[in-house]
Design an enzyme around this catalytic site. Structure first.
Site, PDB file in Angstrom:
ATOM      1  N   CYS A 196       0.663  -1.203   0.506  1.00 14.64           N
ATOM      2  CA  CYS A 196       0.233   0.369   0.458  1.00 14.64           C
ATOM      3  C   CYS A 196       0.805   1.237   0.544  1.00 14.64           C
ATOM      4  CB  CYS A 196      -0.940   0.122   1.323  1.00 14.64           C
ATOM      5  SG  CYS A 196      -2.336  -1.683   0.926  1.00 14.64           S
ATOM      6  N   ARG A 221       2.397   0.062  -5.910  1.00 17.40           N
ATOM      7  CA  ARG A 221       2.585  -0.071  -4.753  1.00 17.40           C
ATOM      8  C   ARG A 221       1.210  -1.072  -3.707  1.00 17.40           C
ATOM      9  NH1 ARG A 221       6.397   1.842  -1.161  1.00 17.40           N
ATOM     10  NH2 ARG A 221       5.814   0.973   0.666  1.00 17.40           N
ATOM     11  N   TRP A 280      -3.285  -2.414  -0.926  1.00 12.66           N
ATOM     12  CA  TRP A 280      -3.329  -3.654  -1.982  1.00 12.66           C
ATOM     13  C   TRP A 280      -4.034  -4.602  -0.710  1.00 12.66           C
ATOM     14  CZ3 TRP A 280       0.001  -8.220  -0.472  1.00 12.66           C
ATOM     15  CH2 TRP A 280       0.209  -9.437  -1.393  1.00 12.66           C
ATOM     16  N   ASN A 317      -0.212   1.622   5.837  1.00 16.06           N
ATOM     17  CA  ASN A 317       0.324   0.185   5.131  1.00 16.06           C
ATOM     18  C   ASN A 317       1.196  -0.564   6.103  1.00 16.06           C
ATOM     19  OD1 ASN A 317       2.780   1.194   6.160  1.00 16.06           O
ATOM     20  ND2 ASN A 317       3.303   1.226   3.779  1.00 16.06           N
ATOM     21  N   GLY A 318       0.703  -2.016   5.464  1.00 20.79           N
ATOM     22  CA  GLY A 318       1.344  -3.290   6.402  1.00 20.79           C
ATOM     23  C   GLY A 318       0.351  -3.124   6.673  1.00 20.79           C
ATOM     24  N   GLU A 361      14.980 -15.921 -14.383  1.00 24.10           N
ATOM     25  CA  GLU A 361      15.018 -14.287 -14.709  1.00 24.10           C
ATOM     26  C   GLU A 361      14.008 -14.058 -15.956  1.00 24.10           C
ATOM     27  OE1 GLU A 361      14.140 -12.162 -12.690  1.00 24.10           O
ATOM     28  OE2 GLU A 361      14.310  -9.962 -13.479  1.00 24.10           O
ATOM     29  N   LYS A 413       9.683 -13.176 -15.531  1.00 25.60           N
ATOM     30  CA  LYS A 413       9.416 -11.735 -16.800  1.00 25.60           C
ATOM     31  C   LYS A 413       7.857 -12.475 -17.325  1.00 25.60           C
ATOM     32  CE  LYS A 413      10.659  -8.685 -14.763  1.00 25.60           C
ATOM     33  NZ  LYS A 413      11.689  -9.262 -14.108  1.00 25.60           N
ATOM     34  N   GLU A 435       5.294 -12.801 -15.428  1.00 20.01           N
ATOM     35  CA  GLU A 435       4.065 -11.742 -14.469  1.00 20.01           C
ATOM     36  C   GLU A 435       3.948 -10.507 -15.170  1.00 20.01           C
ATOM     37  OE1 GLU A 435       6.688  -8.970 -11.956  1.00 20.01           O
ATOM     38  OE2 GLU A 435       8.373  -9.978 -12.979  1.00 20.01           O
ATOM     39  N   HIS A 475      14.100 -34.756 -18.146  1.00 19.74           N
ATOM     40  CA  HIS A 475      13.946 -35.831 -16.727  1.00 19.74           C
ATOM     41  C   HIS A 475      12.264 -35.207 -16.364  1.00 19.74           C
ATOM     42  CE1 HIS A 475      17.700 -37.031 -15.778  1.00 19.74           C
ATOM     43  NE2 HIS A 475      18.595 -36.014 -16.261  1.00 19.74           N
ATOM     44  N   LYS A 520       4.759  -3.796  -6.352  1.00 19.97           N
ATOM     45  CA  LYS A 520       5.728  -3.788  -6.518  1.00 19.97           C
ATOM     46  C   LYS A 520       6.906  -3.874  -5.615  1.00 19.97           C
ATOM     47  CE  LYS A 520       9.683  -1.795  -8.804  1.00 19.97           C
ATOM     48  NZ  LYS A 520      10.123  -2.862 -10.020  1.00 19.97           N
TER      49      LYS A 520
HETATM   50  C1  AGP Z   1      10.484  -9.026 -10.072  1.00 17.65           C
HETATM   51  O1  AGP Z   1       9.627  -8.483 -11.492  1.00 17.65           O
HETATM   52  C2  AGP Z   1       9.663  -7.683  -9.130  1.00 17.65           C
HETATM   53  N1  AGP Z   1       8.438  -7.213  -9.333  1.00 17.65           N
HETATM   54  C3  AGP Z   1       9.428  -9.087  -8.583  1.00 17.65           C
HETATM   55  O2  AGP Z   1      10.348 -10.272  -7.727  1.00 17.65           O
HETATM   56  C4  AGP Z   1      10.878  -8.773  -6.800  1.00 17.65           C
HETATM   57  O3  AGP Z   1      11.637  -8.686  -8.182  1.00 17.65           O
HETATM   58  C5  AGP Z   1      11.110  -8.904  -5.702  1.00 17.65           C
HETATM   59  O4  AGP Z   1       9.402  -9.083  -5.428  1.00 17.65           O
HETATM   60  C6  AGP Z   1      12.148  -8.705  -4.420  1.00 17.65           C
HETATM   61  O5  AGP Z   1      11.830  -7.167  -4.379  1.00 17.65           O
HETATM   62  P1  AGP Z   1      13.050  -6.510  -4.571  1.00 17.65           P
HETATM   63  O6  AGP Z   1      13.760  -6.405  -5.063  1.00 17.65           O
HETATM   64  O7  AGP Z   1      12.015  -4.560  -4.135  1.00 17.65           O
HETATM   65  O8  AGP Z   1      13.197  -6.551  -3.040  1.00 17.65           O
END
Ligand code: AGP
Length: 608
Positions: free
Chosen positions: A2, A27, A74, A100-101, A481, A485, A488, A504, A603
């Site tokens: 959030c 966020r 969120w 938030n939290g 990675e 990408k 997501e 396998h 994010k």
């Molecule tokens: C990747 O595209 C994501 N946004 C996610 O995996 C992100 O890398 C992960 O949540 C870690 O975030 P940070 O680097 O801010 O700790």
């Protein structure tokens, strides 16, 4: 999770709050709301869905007032809905709160309040805070919030205002980030700096366990125990344009195309003309690096994938046993850590709850902690003993791109710096790596210039719901990675695995036309990976290879080749990731997805 905002000044608060929330949407974006004081009452507007729904509501029912608070959500407690959207108020409407939290003991607090006759309109933990502040209120908002916070356990940040004290806003930081922006006759609160960079460049960070009191007379910080804190205001020199899309369709695309410049920033001034590495913010004690017998790397998501590359690089160049662990696993393991261990926590935001917890555990056990992070002043950067900033600039898109690439460069710089201290390199190998590192921005630019080729290949993914990414060693780590990408933002099911693992089990899923992306940059295992390509081709799979320009062999095996400029094998992840980021982007764009804000994600994951 959030985003939270506050404004106090001579202007109309609502547009400023909404503008800040738009920049904080990364966020969380399942609902949004604001509360302002109209001179007599607290008035609230909130709506489920993206911020534009709230904007529409405010268009027909504007809220007037020159101080207020805002929130973009969120969901953690209670699904996205109008009534679960923030701000939340006590039943009398005297106190408004955004938060938030998580309030961990909210169930017990709520039961207690209900047993004493309170009624609730939402399922959130936040509403409990509004009740607590109202219950504690006796004419002084700061004291009421202080007493309420003493009753609430958890990791959070909250901002509150009272109907009875026009012009006053009080906020608390209990782990979740919070900053004050100091403008000309006006003050701001926000979860991060880019949210208010358009209004001021002067900021103060609120530390854990601190409160901030804003009023027309000014602002001050104090601890929960009431001790005044003298906090320095610092100036940020980020270009506000960096936080905008700059003509690109999406932040993700803009951030992908910023990678050559970001790489230049990461390297800037850190390698001198003699090739010696000097890392600002890293101040290892005498003999520390020489005595290291183990390195732990901890992170989540994309940062974890960067950690996997770092492990390979450290082990190859330094011969120090290195383990890369998901932070959410490491924090509940019993990791073997001693004084001769260094822990590196990798995090773009520096606010990921699991990463902070694992890093804290390592410190408790006597490890020196290095933060490899992008956000200056983030919690991780403040808790670490040493900090290497990636200098990628603000990353807005949920899908991390330039943060990853700059983390990789940070890892190479760390390897070089440690290698110099340990005498680990022969000078020729050292100089070759330094030279190649310095050329990386140009190579990345070159890889970006081939976007058109990638877009053409992306068109061939139409109609497919499964894709596989394979490679060996460093190629496997970068394939992971690429796969993340893809899944997501395109929502295509995607898996990555070592090329040798395919046979396998997963090979059973490869049928006529199944796309398989093969990263093929490591010469020592080249032939082995080609064997995996043959296995895929024999089942009718559609192979897209990521390979160097000078690879004359690959065209005989793959259906399509995404070419990358030649760099030493050890540095290949930095360029190999570029076409995979672009591939994911174009596949997702063709599907019409909300690329910068993919469903169900945020994010910065600041909850466990
Ligand atoms: C990747 O595209 C994501 N946004 C996610 O995996 C992100 O890398 C992960 O949540 C870690 O975030 P940070 O680097 O801010 O700790």
């Amino acid at each position: 999770m959030c985003g939270i905002m506050g404004y106090l000044g001579p202007k109309d608060a609502a547009p400023i709050l909404v503008d800040g929330l738009r920049r904080l949407e990364y966020r969380g974006y399942d609902s949004a709301g604001i509360a302002v004081h109209d001179g007599t009452h607290l008035v609230v507007a909130k709506a489920e869905g993206k911020l534009d729904r709230l904007v529409g509501q405010l268009g027909s029912n504007p809220l007037a007032g020159s101080f207020g608070i805002g929130h973009t959500r969120w969901a953690t407690h209670g699904p996205p809905s109008d009534r679960n959207a923030h701000p939340h108020a006590d039943p009398a409407g005297d106190i408004a709160v955004v938060h938030n939290g998580i309030i961990e003991n909210f169930t017990a607090l709520k039961e207690d309040l209900v047993s004493r006759g309170a009624s609730f309109t939402s399922e959130t933990d936040t509403e409990v805070i509004a009740h607590l502040v109202a219950e504690e209120y006796d004419g002084d908002l700061l004291e009421a919030v202080r007493r309420a916070v003493r009753r609430a356990e958890g990791a959070y940040a909250l901002v509150a205002m009272s109907q009875h004290e026009p012009g006053r806003i009080v906020a608390v930081r209990m782990i979740s980030p919070l900053i004050v922006g100091v403008g000309d006759g006006e003050m701001f609160l926000a979860s991060d700096i880019p949210a208010i960079l358009h209004h001021t460049r002067s900021f103060a960070v609120i530390d854990n366990g601190e409160m901030v009191d804003l009023s027309p007379e000014g602002w001050h910080i104090e601890t929960l125990d009431g001790e005044r804190v003298d906090r320095e205001v610092f100036e940020v020199d980020w270009d506000a344009e960096q936080a905008e899309k700059g003509g690109f369709a999406h932040f993700m695309l803009k951030e992908i195309f910023e990678q050559a410049a970001a790489a230049t920033e990461t390297l800037g001034g850190r390698v001198d003309e003699k090739g010696r590495v000097d890392l600002d913010g890293v101040d290892w004690p005498e003999g520390f690096v020489e005595s290291l017998d183990r390195i732990w790397i901890t992170a989540c998501g994309t940062a974890y994938h960067a950690g996997l590359i770092a492990k390979e690089v450290f082990e190859r160049l330094l011969r120090i046993p290195t383990e890369t662990a998901y932070a959410h696993e490491m924090r509940y393991r019993d990791p073997i850590i001693a004084g001769t261990t260094m822990t590196i926590a990798v995090s773009q935001s520096g606010e990921t709850a699991d990463t902070l917890a694992a890093a804290g555990l390592a410190q408790e056990r006597g490890s020196r902690l290095l933060a490899l992070t992008n956000v200056v002043g983030s919690t991780l950067s403040r808790e670490a003993d040493d900090v290497l900033y990636t200098r990628a600039g603000p990353e807005i898109s949920v899908a991390s791109t330039k943060a990853y690439l700059t983390m990789l460069i940070g890892a190479y710089l760390l390897a070089l710096a440690m290698g110099e201290r340990r005498g680990a390199f022969d000078p020729v190998a050292h100089d070759e790596i330094v030279e190649a590192l310095n050329h990386l921005p140009v190579k990345v630019e070159d890889a970006l210039d081939r976007d058109g080729d990638v877009a053409a290949v992306a068109a061939r993914f139409e109609g497919h719901d499964d894709v596989y990414f394979i490679g060996r060693g460093l190629d496997n780590a970068v394939a992971m990675e690429g796969s993340l990408k893809m899944k997501e933002i395109s929502y295509i099911h995607s898996e990555a695995m070592p090329a040798g693992e395919l046979k396998h089990g997963t090979l059973a899923l490869v049928t006529e036309g199944t796309p398989v992306v093969v990263v093929l940059t490591q010469q020592d295992v080249y032939d082995k990976t080609v064997s995996a390509i043959q296995e895929v081709k024999a089942r009718g799979g559609f192979v897209v290879a990521v390979a160097f320009d000078d690879d004359e062999e690959v065209g005989k095996h793959a259906d399509e080749v995404l070419r990358i400029p030649r760099v030493p094998d050890l540095l290949s992840p930095v360029v190999a990731i570029v076409p995979m980021q672009l591939l994911a982007y174009h596949v997702a764009a063709a599907r019409g997805h909300d690329i910068d804000q993919p469903r169900n994600l945020a994010k910065s994951v600041t909850v466990e």
